[in-house]
Write an enzyme that holds these catalytic residues in place. Structure first.
Site, PDB file in Angstrom:
ATOM      1  N   HIS A 132       0.875  -1.170   0.000  1.00 27.60           N
ATOM      2  CA  HIS A 132       0.000   0.000   0.000  1.00 27.60           C
ATOM      3  C   HIS A 132       0.915   1.224   0.000  1.00 27.60           C
ATOM      4  O   HIS A 132       1.731   1.396   0.910  1.00 27.60           O
ATOM      5  CB  HIS A 132      -0.919  -0.008   1.218  1.00 27.60           C
ATOM      6  CG  HIS A 132      -1.939  -1.100   1.170  1.00 27.60           C
ATOM      7  ND1 HIS A 132      -2.342  -1.813   2.290  1.00 27.60           N
ATOM      8  CD2 HIS A 132      -2.644  -1.623   0.131  1.00 27.60           C
ATOM      9  CE1 HIS A 132      -3.247  -2.697   1.941  1.00 27.60           C
ATOM     10  NE2 HIS A 132      -3.452  -2.613   0.635  1.00 27.60           N
ATOM     11  N   HIS A 134       3.419  -3.706   6.430  1.00 25.36           N
ATOM     12  CA  HIS A 134       2.319  -2.747   6.287  1.00 25.36           C
ATOM     13  C   HIS A 134       2.363  -1.738   7.438  1.00 25.36           C
ATOM     14  O   HIS A 134       3.307  -1.708   8.228  1.00 25.36           O
ATOM     15  CB  HIS A 134       0.982  -3.483   6.286  1.00 25.36           C
ATOM     16  CG  HIS A 134       0.736  -4.296   5.050  1.00 25.36           C
ATOM     17  ND1 HIS A 134      -0.217  -3.956   4.107  1.00 25.36           N
ATOM     18  CD2 HIS A 134       1.323  -5.431   4.593  1.00 25.36           C
ATOM     19  CE1 HIS A 134      -0.209  -4.846   3.129  1.00 25.36           C
ATOM     20  NE2 HIS A 134       0.719  -5.752   3.403  1.00 25.36           N
ATOM     21  N   GLU A 136       2.222  -5.632  10.555  1.00 21.52           N
ATOM     22  CA  GLU A 136       1.737  -4.264  10.741  1.00 21.52           C
ATOM     23  C   GLU A 136       2.709  -3.571  11.708  1.00 21.52           C
ATOM     24  O   GLU A 136       2.836  -3.967  12.869  1.00 21.52           O
ATOM     25  CB  GLU A 136       0.321  -4.272  11.312  1.00 21.52           C
ATOM     26  CG  GLU A 136      -0.709  -4.953  10.422  1.00 21.52           C
ATOM     27  CD  GLU A 136      -1.151  -4.073   9.257  1.00 21.52           C
ATOM     28  OE1 GLU A 136      -0.845  -2.855   9.273  1.00 21.52           O
ATOM     29  OE2 GLU A 136      -1.808  -4.601   8.334  1.00 21.52           O
ATOM     30  N   GLU A 152       1.664   3.293   3.093  1.00 19.42           N
ATOM     31  CA  GLU A 152       2.223   2.621   4.269  1.00 19.42           C
ATOM     32  C   GLU A 152       3.716   2.472   4.031  1.00 19.42           C
ATOM     33  O   GLU A 152       4.171   1.530   3.385  1.00 19.42           O
ATOM     34  CB  GLU A 152       1.521   1.283   4.485  1.00 19.42           C
ATOM     35  CG  GLU A 152       0.026   1.469   4.781  1.00 19.42           C
ATOM     36  CD  GLU A 152      -0.747   0.163   4.804  1.00 19.42           C
ATOM     37  OE1 GLU A 152      -0.113  -0.911   4.804  1.00 19.42           O
ATOM     38  OE2 GLU A 152      -1.996   0.219   4.808  1.00 19.42           O
TER      39      GLU A 152
END
Length: 662
Positions: free
Chosen positions: A247, A392, A484, A250
């Site tokens: 993404h 991410h 994440e 990110e």
């Protein structure tokens, strides 16, 4: 500002150079003497060549320019005047001095002395990547074979004085100058590519860069690889990949992988035993940016938000949250992979049907497939990856497959794979090595992960189809985590260094964790490796297959297992193994299979649908993603790069020799 300053540099470099002299003007300093029939040594007066290791030069020069005035008005000299800015200071002043040795050559006894070919070759080897990063060809006048000579022809080293100064500087450094000073700032796409290629040039014996494809806007999806034999798969050496910036907004993962590449190179050169052991026994692939187009959009919006004249002062967190997430086609890349998880769930009831290496349905190719997705799928199919991590942002947690719920109407439902325990072990490896991720007291950005220790099954968090991690698991041997990295998708620059410190050990520990479980080679009776043999573990309905030379890797937690190896036309061989908790390295389990007649009615492996596994882009709708646009003569056709306008608009002869593939 850089491009504006380059314009000024161009103007200052030679467009106000004096015209040829008229009678009586030679001593006024406002003109250039015409070339003489018998050229002689003259004083070095070119402004950008004042630091060469000699004081006298001669015209015509080595490329045939007749006068100083002609040199000062040339595109070659203008290039030398701005090379520092174009390449962001890389290879300066080496390139400029090398160029001056051609445009203003050394003169001794009214004879031109040519520079050494070896000097040119060293500079080209170390600096060619910097030109590639800005899509510029290597300058023709620095052709090592054409304009430079060998030692036997009486050459000289124009960089000798510079090297002597550099050696004195390096002698004062305790590490011999091998370490890399990481710059904890954000890097543009061009800067990222430059750093990766520079790193590969610094460590050519253990690294290389290669492109797996291009983005929608034509940016290279550049990978840097580390291995004791870069560019090839070594028998029994596991392969891993780390992917950042899927993404585009990110961005922390992108930066961490840039830092990691530089760290691996410098620490290997410094004889860091841990890093050398890792690289000598593992093939590591880093893709810092899977979505460079999205990053460019996100970075531009963050820059706008920090502009004091911008009336919208929501800051980088607000503007970086959604802008640039998707690619340039507005496709979310982590929803764009084939949904093989639904097929897996439909097959669970049939024990005679394999649940691994599920082919891509032909119907998938009817939908819109992003070039970035296409490139990564081909990459996954071409290399026998064992583990992977996709970095991410937006939370602080590790999620692992399945990401798509086993009940389509349940948005949050525990949906384990057959390798649930292995995935949890991998996730725990990263989370526990991270500075704060496994701490239950850590702020979780609004989501509730209490008592989970920083890891969670993806579908239990939230369910979605078409994810990259599920595709890795069901289409290949690869086990991929989603990492994440934190609440802020586009953290401020002052957070980059602390985040590197929080994640460095976790990244290293995760890569080292590939050396668990078992590995081995499946051979026939003649000692030849069998490609595509199936390794099965009793009680785990998910097999792995052997690579080109018959080697395989199977991650397992400690325990007792019954392992089988089989292949069409061969006998099935079964072994019982024990992996103790105290085992600190991978165990090796080899198999030798004997040829047997194939009975189609009884052969478990003879499933017609498996033939479809090799079908990829069956209608050739997306093959153009892997091709370059070609001109009339078959050369690659590209748009003019940003720097081209400065050469073409300032009145010099257009230097088409600076264009790649012109």
């Amino acid at each position: 500002m850089l491009r504006a300053s380059l314009i000024l540099s161009f103007l200052a470099a030679g467009f106000c150079a004096p015209p040829p002299c008229k009678p009586g003007e030679e001593t006024l300093g406002r003109c250039q003497r015409p070339v003489e029939n018998n050229p002689q040594c003259t004083e070095m007066v070119l402004g950008y060549c004042q630091d060469v290791p000699y004081q006298r030069t001669m015209f015509p020069n080595i490329v045939g320019q007749q006068t100083r005035h002609e040199v000062e008005m040339s595109a070659e000299y203008l290039l030398l005047s701005v090379i520092h800015g174009l390449l962001n200071g890389e290879c300066s002043p080496d390139l400029r001095i090398l160029g001056c040795s051609i445009l203003a050559p050394r003169c001794r006894g009214n004879t031109v002395m040519k520079p050494c070919r070896s000097s040119c070759e060293i500079i080209k080897r170390n600096c060619a990547h910097a030109f590639e990063a800005i899509n510029m060809a290597w300058p023709y006048f620095l052709d090592c074979d054409r304009f430079f000579v060998g030692d036997e022809e009486g050459c000289y080293d124009p960089l000798s004085a510079l090297r002597a100064r550099q050696e004195v500087t390096l002698a004062n450094l305790t590490d011999g100058g091998q370490s890399t000073i990481l710059q904890f700032t954000y890097h543009s796409n061009a800067q990222m590519i430059n750093i990766l290629k520079k790193t590969a040039a610094k460590c050519p014996h253990i690294s290389r860069t290669y492109s797996i494809g291009r983005s929608v806007d034509g940016k290279d999806l550049l990978v840097i690889e580390f291995s004791k034999n870069p560019g090839q798969h070594d028998l029994l050496e596991p392969e891993i990949k780390l992917i950042g910036n899927m993404h585009g907004n990110e961005v922390l993962g992108r930066q961490l992988l840039i830092y990691l590449a530089q760290y691996l190179c410098s620490e290997y050169l410094l004889a860091n035993e841990r890093i050398q052991t890792l690289i000598n026994n593992t093939r590591i692939h880093l893709l810092p940016s899977m979505n460079p187009d999205g990053y460019e959009l996100a970075a531009s919006e963050v820059a706008d938000s920090l502009d004091p004249e911008n009336t919208n002062q929501e800051g980088h967190i607000y503007n970086g949250w959604t802008s640039g997430r998707a690619n340039a086609q507005n496709i979310d890349l982590n929803r764009n992979f084939p949904d093989l998880t639904s097929i897996f769930y439909n097959r669970r009831r049939f024990r005679s049907v394999r649940n691994d290496h599920i082919p891509i349905p032909d119907s998938y190719w009817i939908s819109k497939v992003a070039p970035e997705t296409y490139a990564v799928m081909k990459w996954i199919r071409s290399i026998p990856f064992v583990i992977s991590a996709s970095l991410h942002g937006g939370e602080l947690v590790i999620s692992y497959p399945f990401d798509f719920s086993r009940h389509p109407e349940e948005e949050k439902m525990f949906s384990p794979t057959p390798d649930e325990q292995v995935f949890k072990q991998l996730a725990r490896t990263y989370a526990d090595a991270h500075a704060t991720m496994s701490n239950n007291d850590t702020d979780r950005c609004g989501a509730s992960f209490a008592n989970k220790g920083g890891i969670i099954n993806g579908a239990l968090w939230y369910s979605f189809a078409g994810g990259m991690s599920d595709f890795n698991y069901l289409h290949s041997n690869c086990l991929e985590l989603t990492v994440e990295l934190g609440c802020d998708k586009f953290p401020a620059e002052e957070e980059l260094y602390p985040e590197w410190l929080r994640n460095k050990e976790a990244l290293l520990s995760f890569m080292e964790s590939v050396h668990r479980g078992i590995r081995g080679i499946v051979k026939d009776g003649n000692g030849n490796g069998i490609k595509g043999a199936i390794i099965s573990v009793k009680g785990l309905r998910r097999d792995v297959t052997t690579a080109e030379d018959g080697d395989y890797w199977r991650l397992l937690v400690p325990g007792i297992y019954v392992i089988s190896a089989s292949a069409p036309g061969y006998s099935k061989v079964t072994k019982r193994i024990r992996l103790p908790h105290s085992m600190q390295k991978v165990g090796q389990v080899d198999f030798v299979l004997k040829k047997v007649p194939v009975d189609p009615d009884l052969d478990y492996l003879n499933i017609p649908e498996l033939d479809n596994y090799e079908r990829f882009d069956p209608y050739n709708q997306f093959e153009q993603y892997s091709q370059r646009e070609l001109g009339e003569n078959g050369e690659e056709r590209t748009e003019k790069p940003w720097w081209w306008a400065y050469f073409s608009q300032l009145g010099v002869s257009t230097p088409t020799w600076l264009l790649r593939n012109y």
